[in-house]
Design a protein around this motif. Structure first.
Motif, mmCIF file in Angstrom:
data_model
loop_
_atom_site.group_PDB
_atom_site.id
_atom_site.type_symbol
_atom_site.label_atom_id
_atom_site.label_comp_id
_atom_site.label_asym_id
_atom_site.label_seq_id
_atom_site.Cartn_x
_atom_site.Cartn_y
_atom_site.Cartn_z
ATOM 1 N N MET A 1 54.534 8.328 -6.016
ATOM 2 C CA MET A 1 53.709 8.285 -7.205
ATOM 3 C C MET A 1 52.266 8.021 -6.800
ATOM 4 O O MET A 1 51.997 7.259 -5.895
ATOM 5 N N SER A 2 51.367 8.650 -7.527
ATOM 6 C CA SER A 2 49.943 8.540 -7.219
ATOM 7 C C SER A 2 49.192 8.157 -8.487
ATOM 8 O O SER A 2 49.519 8.623 -9.576
ATOM 9 N N THR A 3 48.197 7.285 -8.339
ATOM 10 C CA THR A 3 47.335 6.962 -9.473
ATOM 11 C C THR A 3 45.882 7.120 -9.055
ATOM 12 O O THR A 3 45.530 6.896 -7.901
ATOM 13 N N ALA A 4 45.071 7.531 -10.019
ATOM 14 C CA ALA A 4 43.628 7.656 -9.803
ATOM 15 C C ALA A 4 42.944 7.120 -11.040
ATOM 16 O O ALA A 4 43.437 7.299 -12.159
ATOM 17 N N THR A 5 41.821 6.443 -10.855
ATOM 18 C CA THR A 5 41.091 5.864 -11.980
ATOM 19 C C THR A 5 39.698 6.467 -12.052
ATOM 20 O O THR A 5 39.022 6.639 -11.036
ATOM 21 N N TYR A 6 39.299 6.791 -13.258
ATOM 22 C CA TYR A 6 37.985 7.377 -13.529
ATOM 23 C C TYR A 6 37.311 6.555 -14.619
ATOM 24 O O TYR A 6 37.985 5.893 -15.406
ATOM 25 N N THR A 7 35.993 6.617 -14.693
ATOM 26 C CA THR A 7 35.263 5.983 -15.784
ATOM 27 C C THR A 7 34.636 7.092 -16.618
ATOM 28 O O THR A 7 33.892 7.923 -16.106
ATOM 29 N N VAL A 8 34.975 7.090 -17.904
ATOM 30 C CA VAL A 8 34.480 8.106 -18.819
ATOM 31 C C VAL A 8 33.415 7.482 -19.707
ATOM 32 O O VAL A 8 33.618 6.395 -20.252
ATOM 33 N N VAL A 9 32.289 8.160 -19.828
ATOM 34 C CA VAL A 9 31.202 7.654 -20.673
ATOM 35 C C VAL A 9 31.141 8.442 -21.974
ATOM 36 O O VAL A 9 31.462 9.624 -22.007
ATOM 37 N N GLY A 10 30.754 7.739 -23.053
ATOM 38 C CA GLY A 10 30.568 8.392 -24.336
ATOM 39 C C GLY A 10 31.680 8.156 -25.343
ATOM 40 O O GLY A 10 31.539 8.528 -26.502
ATOM 41 N N MET A 11 32.786 7.546 -24.938
ATOM 42 C CA MET A 11 33.868 7.289 -25.882
ATOM 43 C C MET A 11 33.501 6.090 -26.761
ATOM 44 O O MET A 11 33.061 5.067 -26.247
ATOM 45 N N THR A 12 33.694 6.236 -28.078
ATOM 46 C CA THR A 12 33.319 5.166 -28.997
ATOM 47 C C THR A 12 34.410 4.784 -29.986
ATOM 48 O O THR A 12 34.237 3.830 -30.738
ATOM 49 N N ALA B 1 37.146 18.393 -15.473
ATOM 50 C CA ALA B 1 37.027 19.510 -16.414
ATOM 51 C C ALA B 1 37.745 19.186 -17.725
ATOM 52 O O ALA B 1 37.247 19.522 -18.805
ATOM 53 N N ALA B 2 38.885 18.525 -17.650
ATOM 54 C CA ALA B 2 39.632 18.150 -18.852
ATOM 55 C C ALA B 2 38.842 17.141 -19.681
ATOM 56 O O ALA B 2 38.789 17.240 -20.911
ATOM 57 N N VAL B 3 38.214 16.177 -19.023
ATOM 58 C CA VAL B 3 37.397 15.183 -19.727
ATOM 59 C C VAL B 3 36.216 15.881 -20.405
ATOM 60 O O VAL B 3 35.894 15.601 -21.563
ATOM 61 N N GLU B 4 35.593 16.815 -19.707
ATOM 62 C CA GLU B 4 34.467 17.560 -20.280
ATOM 63 C C GLU B 4 34.928 18.420 -21.453
ATOM 64 O O GLU B 4 34.217 18.549 -22.453
ATOM 65 N N GLU B 5 36.130 18.984 -21.353
ATOM 66 C CA GLU B 5 36.693 19.786 -22.442
ATOM 67 C C GLU B 5 36.870 18.930 -23.700
ATOM 68 O O GLU B 5 36.692 19.411 -24.818
ATOM 69 N N ALA B 6 37.178 17.657 -23.498
ATOM 70 C CA ALA B 6 37.336 16.726 -24.620
ATOM 71 C C ALA B 6 35.970 16.315 -25.193
ATOM 72 O O ALA B 6 35.906 15.688 -26.245
ATOM 73 N N GLY B 7 34.890 16.628 -24.469
ATOM 74 C CA GLY B 7 33.551 16.332 -24.974
ATOM 75 C C GLY B 7 32.887 15.123 -24.355
ATOM 76 O O GLY B 7 31.906 14.609 -24.866
ATOM 77 N N TYR B 8 33.414 14.663 -23.215
ATOM 78 C CA TYR B 8 32.889 13.461 -22.574
ATOM 79 C C TYR B 8 32.578 13.763 -21.112
ATOM 80 O O TYR B 8 32.742 14.871 -20.655
ATOM 81 N N GLU B 9 32.134 12.750 -20.398
ATOM 82 C CA GLU B 9 31.720 12.936 -19.003
ATOM 83 C C GLU B 9 32.285 11.833 -18.134
ATOM 84 O O GLU B 9 32.331 10.667 -18.539
ATOM 85 N N VAL B 10 32.720 12.219 -16.937
ATOM 86 C CA VAL B 10 33.160 11.221 -15.956
ATOM 87 C C VAL B 10 31.912 10.659 -15.296
ATOM 88 O O VAL B 10 31.043 11.412 -14.843
ATOM 89 N N ALA B 11 31.795 9.339 -15.249
ATOM 90 C CA ALA B 11 30.631 8.698 -14.633
ATOM 91 C C ALA B 11 30.521 9.118 -13.181
ATOM 92 O O ALA B 11 31.521 9.226 -12.473
ATOM 93 N N GLY B 12 29.309 9.387 -12.756
ATOM 94 C CA GLY B 12 29.080 9.789 -11.373
ATOM 95 C C GLY B 12 29.270 11.278 -11.147
ATOM 96 O O GLY B 12 29.186 11.752 -10.041
ATOM 97 N N ALA B 13 29.520 12.013 -12.225
ATOM 98 C CA ALA B 13 29.756 13.461 -12.089
ATOM 99 C C ALA B 13 28.456 14.198 -11.912
ATOM 100 O O ALA B 13 27.427 13.784 -12.323
#
Length: 69
Positions: free
Chosen positions: A1-12, A57-69
């Protein structure tokens, strides 16, 4: 099993969380998505490492951005 963590900006709100969860869950190989609205953290669980570009790309499709992108 693998896990990865991202920080998404703009979610309110809860809708933001749902949108990001729904899009990231569609990335091939993803078995679970946990989104924390307060921190913007998104933890992606999969059987094998998932393509980071596809997650971004999936996060951007949802309308947000991954920090550091």
């Amino acid at each position: 099993m693998s896990t990865a963590t991202y920080t998404v900006v703009g979610m309110t709100c809860g809708h933001c969380v749902s949108a990001v969860t729904e899009e990231v869950a569609q990335v091939p190989g993803v078995s679970a998505v946990d989104v924390d609205l307060a921190s913007g953290g998104v933890t992606v669980t999969s059987d094998a490492p998932v393509d980071e570009t596809a997650v971004r790309a999936a996060v951007e499709e949802a309308g947000y951005e991954v920090a550091g992108a």
